[in-house]
Write an enzyme that holds these catalytic residues in place. Structure first.
Site, PDB file in Angstrom:
ATOM      1  N   CYS A   1       0.836  -1.201   0.000  1.00  0.00           N
ATOM      2  CA  CYS A   1       0.000   0.000   0.000  1.00  0.00           C
ATOM      3  C   CYS A   1       0.872   1.253   0.000  1.00  0.00           C
ATOM      4  O   CYS A   1       1.534   1.531  -0.987  1.00  0.00           O
ATOM      5  CB  CYS A   1      -0.974  -0.044   1.181  1.00  0.00           C
ATOM      6  SG  CYS A   1      -2.378   1.068   0.970  1.00  0.00           S
TER       7      CYS A   1
ATOM      8  N   HIS B   1      -3.775  -5.605   1.002  1.00  0.00           N
ATOM      9  CA  HIS B   1      -3.208  -5.924   2.319  1.00  0.00           C
ATOM     10  C   HIS B   1      -3.342  -7.399   2.657  1.00  0.00           C
ATOM     11  O   HIS B   1      -4.311  -7.799   3.306  1.00  0.00           O
ATOM     12  CB  HIS B   1      -3.934  -5.109   3.390  1.00  0.00           C
ATOM     13  CG  HIS B   1      -3.690  -3.653   3.297  1.00  0.00           C
ATOM     14  ND1 HIS B   1      -2.515  -3.054   3.704  1.00  0.00           N
ATOM     15  CD2 HIS B   1      -4.452  -2.660   2.808  1.00  0.00           C
ATOM     16  CE1 HIS B   1      -2.569  -1.759   3.486  1.00  0.00           C
ATOM     17  NE2 HIS B   1      -3.737  -1.488   2.933  1.00  0.00           N
TER      18      HIS B   1
ATOM     19  N   GLU C   1      -1.702  -8.759   4.865  1.00  0.00           N
ATOM     20  CA  GLU C   1      -1.480  -8.848   6.319  1.00  0.00           C
ATOM     21  C   GLU C   1      -2.775  -8.755   7.113  1.00  0.00           C
ATOM     22  O   GLU C   1      -2.786  -9.072   8.300  1.00  0.00           O
ATOM     23  CB  GLU C   1      -0.475  -7.789   6.779  1.00  0.00           C
ATOM     24  CG  GLU C   1      -0.982  -6.354   6.864  1.00  0.00           C
ATOM     25  CD  GLU C   1      -0.940  -5.573   5.551  1.00  0.00           C
ATOM     26  OE1 GLU C   1      -1.030  -6.226   4.477  1.00  0.00           O
ATOM     27  OE2 GLU C   1      -0.836  -4.342   5.586  1.00  0.00           O
TER      28      GLU C   1
END
Ligand SMILES: Nc1ncnc2c1ncn2[C@@H]1O[C@H](COP(=O)(O)OP(=O)(O)O)[C@@H](O)[C@H]1O
Ligand SMILES: [Mg+2]
Lengths: 232, 736, 79, 79
Positions: free
Chosen positions: A86, A203, A205
């Site tokens: 990002c 993302h 994560e």
């Protein structure tokens, strides 16, 4: 494996990525942007999501010129792994480590939603745990993720197979509807020529647990840990 | 530049929003004519926003205590104990007037202010919510206001790095001239590491932190308490600009400094900036405060004492430090690139002394500024209650299916995805229930605990019957938390009303508070923080009474929770709670029949509690994982929402013989939940309910691709979803 | 000394924001607006009185930070 | 016809962007830079050849969309 997560003023997903790395089995150290060196033994450098310097001027522009970026460049030049997610992707583009730029989303709005990505290749340190063409379910959260590059750059990226992920539907079909930010060629992530630097807007994560939406993001971190283990 | 010796004329007093008798009271208090700086200070301290002069008396009636309440109203935010040494710190606050004038910046600074309230107390914000009301969709200003406010809320929260996980959006002509922008923040701290505003110790340094002071929002606090008229657009330059980046740095720096043990007291500079924060710190600690304005970091040249005392520049804090720790504290702030200046000290004089260029610009008794603020028992008249509408007297729709389709795609009931997709609701990786459910669920750190949170009120109920409406708002918040499996613990409120100088409005205020208090008591759901926003009125037209309730509850094991989405085919739908077909003030009556009438549904608080406790127990024991409460639009809308969320159809088979079908489907009787579960389970649960005297009936079955109503009318889930998802994006694109 | 730096997108670089503004103006009923492209200006106060020094500083500012020269052009005017 | 609209923040309005850029230039070692304030430019092609019409259209564009007149000033130049 040892990961260094760089923290800029305004970074805000450093904790999220640190959690994902730790879960995959990496040691994680946070590194302040004003440092001139990376911790010794760093295998992977992560530039996390967020709004470094408020995203003022251009996203990633000010962070891309931070002191620590010289060390990151040197690490990449040595073949070390670098992952920008990002805002991290924006920083990689602004610092010259990756080509192109991320412009404002086509609808000019910040968008946060779940998104499928097609994994373009699985022979890199970042994606070996996935299947080729697999559609993975992750999330996006950005206002400027509209990947743009000149025709020559785009041709080179495509020709050399440097596109890492594309926005797709749940079956891995790359469709206009699936490309909500307007990125050229539906590009969601790209590699450097030497495949050791990856920048991506989504993302992974934030999708590492069944309880919190699913686990499709884990593959990326597992890939990194196993790649580093293999190389050692 | 405003000199300190300008003559104080009646006009000047009026411009400061002080009534003649209030000014006289102040002169009597200090025994002389005030300086202009002093007039500015008292105007800020004694306006409605800071002094709560019209509301204080009635707020006293709210229950604020429970064994788990660590800090009730009166601090920057409320604090509750959630076990394991952890505290949840939360509050809601309005930024209505600024958002009407400049929607983007008004909303950002609203979010910034509430986040600051929470981290001032030592908490790291873990979630944000918002409660929004706009004018009717056809009003020319509405799209611009919606787009600016939503972008502003996202713009601040996304950059700051807190997930915005819930809220509420609605439209009504009564908000045409006064929109509502209420922001709520929820944070987490250790119970033994909470920071308060009261200063202690004489001679301790008072430190200014954060961004520099400019001429932003001077008179902002006064504006928030002044009724709008058509000239109000000219008050524009008082709008402040938010800087989420600075706030993120301020958060990190403050938390780091708090860890160092250097902080004695801390207060954010919100409304009326330096004035309110400094006076409160001193007054709460029974100390005087002396400030030297020469030390205040300024962004602009030549700022006068008056301007510095009233500036509402954002992202600033005031702290009392332990003496000797100044250097250490400064180093932390320099590292984060923020201003740090010692601008004063605490004294034992109980006076608030402000110096500039060596001159005393203000010297006022510090406690009296707060304690002696005017307190009004404004005249209030009870509302004329509307008649109860019998279900039989409400016309049936041409088609129940069409009526339902219309409701799911209406401005108030449609999906708010267009809004919450502009908010980062996933950051921090703990959002278990994203927007779109009954309450949002956020995991606490690495678990197993979680917090459930929601914002609710049904303004049309409050308008029709303030007491029942107040009760209902609290009950609905309690119900939404219960519906996900949370144990409701406490609320924050944001009381948005019109002009309190009108007895009808004051009557609404008093009535709503009475209802809120009653419900909070009955449900053990105390108020720990809140905010009052009055004078939401333009050209004599007030908003609907809108006491927004922000509720928080706890889940001991966050992986055991329920959500609204149907998960399986052939589940049995069970309805808990009593149905009488109450159509007064229902969405059906308003949006299908075009009548906004009647008494709202009453809330039986004992039944509320009994039904809710029963449902929560079913979720916690793992017997049920699919629950939705029944609210606007009744059973039909609730089942439709469950079907759309899960992508599975359902058939409503129960058809009543004691009321018209449309009253059964669309009635808004309170304290009800719809549960989906497998057949065997259903038999046990119906039996258990009847043993406890809880109304429970089989409502229907899940499965297929359509929602089938009693009598066989069917709507495909696809069509429902299309209607539900399209209104807002189409409207914002100018197509609706 | 004061200066203004103007940063504009290079020809041929897509400008989603400009496009959106163009569309918005049309739907707001503003007539006669064709192509719109958005850029940035920076109003900068300089601490030097020396023209050459100022120019050097501004050039450095643009090259190092203010413009992304891959996609943007810049122009410096000293008042 | 072509025009340039420049939109700048009113005096006294906080400019977080300008502030961040100022700080970044300092830390990049660009010397002599004082205060920085950021604004926007819009390069607009007009479909009319009539000066008055053009001016009216641009004024409307600024008031309705390009400038947030609560906090910004605008200036129009027709080339
Ligand atoms: N402004 C908003 N911000 C974030 N989420 C919102 C907003 N408005 C509505 N939502 C979400 O949409 C869902 C439906 O809202 P609402 O109809 O008010 O729910 P309920 O009737 O259960 O209170 C909720 O999950 C709510 O949090
Ligand atoms: Mg609900």
């Amino acid at each position: 494996m040892k990961s260094a997560v760089i923290v800029f003023p305004g970074s805000n997903r450093e904790g999220d990525v640190a959690r994902a790395l730790a879960q995959a089995g990496s040691k994680v150290e946070k590194v302040w942007h004003a440092e001139t060196e990376l911790p010794s033994g760093t295998d992977l450098v992560v530039l996390p999501g967020g709004f470094s310097y408020g995203d003022y001027l251009r996203c990633g522009a000010i962070a891309g010129r931070a002191t620590v970026m010289d060390a990151v460049r040197a690490h990449a030049a040595r073949g070390g792994l670098v992952l920008g997610i990002c805002n991290g992707f924006q920083i990689l583009c602004e610092s010259g480590l990756l080509p192109g730029i991320l412009m404002r989303n086509a609808n000019l709005k910040f968008i946060c939603h779940r998104q499928f990505l097609r994994v373009e290749r699985t022979d890199t340190a970042f994606t070996r745990a996935y299947d080729k063409g697999q559609a993975i379910d992750v999330c996006v959260a950005h206002g400027e993720g509209n990947y743009t590059a000149d025709a020559e750059t785009l041709n080179r990226l495509e020709g050399e197979g440097l596109v890492a992920f594309r926005y797709s539907d749940e079956r891995g079909q790359v469709t206009t509807n699936a490309n909500r930010n307007g990125s050229m060629n539906s590009i969601a992530g790209i590699y450097s020529e030497t495949l050791n630097v990856l920048g991506m807007m989504p993302h992974p994560e934030n999708l590492i647990e069944d309880l919190i939406g699913g686990t499709d993001g884990r593959g990326l971190f597992d890939s990194l840990v196993s790649s580093v283990a293999r190389a050692a | 530049m405003i000199r300190n010796d300008v003559a104080i004329t009646p006009e000047l007093v009026k411009e400061h929003g002080l009534k003649p008798d209030e000014y006289e009271r102040f002169v009597a208090l200090i025994g002389r004519t005030p300086s202009i700086t002093e007039l500015g200070i008292v105007s800020a301290m004694w306006n409605e926003h800071c002094s709560y002069k019209s509301s204080r008396l009635h707020l006293r009636g709210l229950p604020t205590k429970a064994p788990w309440v660590i800090q009730g109203p009166g601090e920057n935010a409320g604090v509750i104990d959630i076990g394991d040494g952890l505290a949840c710190i939360f509050k809601m606050e309005s930024h209505n007037h600024p958002s009407f004038i400049e929607p983007y910046q008004g909303a950002t600074t609203g979010v910034g202010g509430i986040l600051r309230d929470v981290f001032t107390m030592g908490a790291r914000p873990i979630a944000a919510l918002n409660f929004l009301r706009f004018g009717e969709p056809d009003h020319p200003k509405t799209p611009h206001l919606v787009s600016g406010v939503v972008a502003g809320i996202g713009g601040y929260g996304n950059s700051f790095g807190v997930p915005t996980v819930g809220g509420s959006v609605g439209f009504h002509p009564r908000y045409n001239g006064n929109i509502l922008v209420n922001a709520m923040a929820v944070g987490l701290a250790r119970t033994d590491e909470i920071f308060y505003a009261a200063a202690t110790g004489v001679g301790n340094p008072i430190v200014y932190l954060g961004s520099k002071t400019g001429r932003d929002g001077i008179h902002g606090a006064t504006m928030a308490s002044a009724e709008f008229d058509d000239a109000s657009e000219e008050k524009r330059p008082t709008v402040q600009v938010g800087d989420p980046f600075a706030e993120k740095l301020l958060l990190e720096a403050c938390l780091e400094l708090m860890q160092s043990g250097a902080v004695i007291a801390i207060q954010d500079m919100g409304a009326a900036g330096l004035t309110c924060s400094a006076v409160e710190m001193g007054a709460k600690g029974d100390l005087g405060v002396e400030l030297d304005l020469d030390k205040v970091p300024c962004r602009e040249e030549g700022m006068s004492a008056y301007e510095m005392m009233l500036s509402e520049s954002q992202e600033r804090m005031l702290m009392v430090l332990k003496p000797g720790m100044e250097k250490e504290a400064e180093a932390i702030f320099v590292k984060w690139g923020l201003d740090f200046a010692i601008i004063g000290r605490t004294t034992d004089t109980l006076r608030f002394v402000v110096k500039h260029h060596g001159e005393v610009m203000a010297d006022l008794p510090i406690k009296e500024l707060g304690d002696e603020a005017p307190l009004y028992d404004r005249p209030h008249i009870a509302n004329t209650y509307q008649a109860v509408i019998r279900p039989e007297s409400v016309e049936a729709p041409v088609s129940d299916a069409d009526a339902l389709l219309r409701l799911v795609g209406s401005p108030d009931q449609c999906s708010k995805r267009w809004v919450w997709e502009q908010y980062d609701h996933l950051i921090l990786g703990n959002t278990v229930q994203t927007p779109g459910g009954d309450a949002a669920i956020v995991r606490v750190e690495d678990g197993p605990k979680g917090l459930a949170m929601t914002t609710d009120v049904t303004p049309r109920y409050c308008e029709a019957d303030p007491v029942e409406g107040g009760k209902q708002a609290v009950a609905e918040a309690w119900r939404n938390i219960t519906a996900v499996g949370g144990l409701p613990l406490a609320i924050t409120d944001n009381l948005n009303f019109g002009n309190p100088e009108r007895p009808e409005v004051m009557g609404q205020f008093v009535g709503c508070l009475k209802g809120i208090a009653e419900a909070c008591r009955a449900l053990d759901f105390p108020v720990v923080s809140g905010n009052v926003s009055l004078y939401n009125e333009t050209n004599g037209q007030g908003i609907l009474p809108t006491p927004a309730i922000g509720g928080v509850g706890v889940l001991e094991n966050v992986s055991v929770h329920a959500s609204v989405a149907l998960r399986r085919e052939e589940d049995v739908l069970v309805l808990i709670g009593e149905t009488t077909g109450w159509l007064g003030q229902s969405i059906y009556l308003r949006d299908v029949c075009g009548r906004e009438e009647g008494a709202p549904p009453p809330v039986d608080l004992a039944a509320e509690r009994r039904n809710g406790d029963f449902v929560r127990q079913l979720i916690r024991s793992g017997q049920v994982d699919t629950v939705h409460d029944c609210s606007d639009g009744g059973i039909a809308l609730a089942v439709a929402e469950m079907a759309m969320a899960g992508g599975i159809g359902a058939m409503i088979t129960a058809a009543p013989d004691n009321m018209p079908l449309h009253a059964f489907l669309f009635g808004e009787d309170q304290s009800r939940y719809i549960l989906a579960m497998d057949r065997d389970q259903a038999a046990d649960i119906l039996y258990e309910a009847s043993a406890l005297g809880i109304p429970a009936v089989t409502l229907g079955l899940t499965g297929g691709h359509s929602l089938i109503l009693p009598g066989g009318q069917a709507i495909s889930v696809k069509d429902l979803k299309a209607a539900h998802e399209s209104w807002l994006p189409d409207y914002m694109a100018g197509k609706a | 000394m004061k200066a203004r730096v103007t940063v504009t997108l290079k020809n041929g670089v897509l400008d989603p924001q400009g496009k959106a503004i163009e569309g918005a103006l049309k739907s707001l009923g503003v007539e006669g607006i064709g192509n719109v492209r958005q850029g940035k200006v920076f109003d900068i106060e300089l601490e030097t009185q020396d023209q050459d020094q100022a120019e050097a500083a501004l050039k450095a500012a643009c090259e190092k930070l203010l413009a992304n020269t891959v996609i943007e052009n810049y122009r410096v005017e000293i008042a």
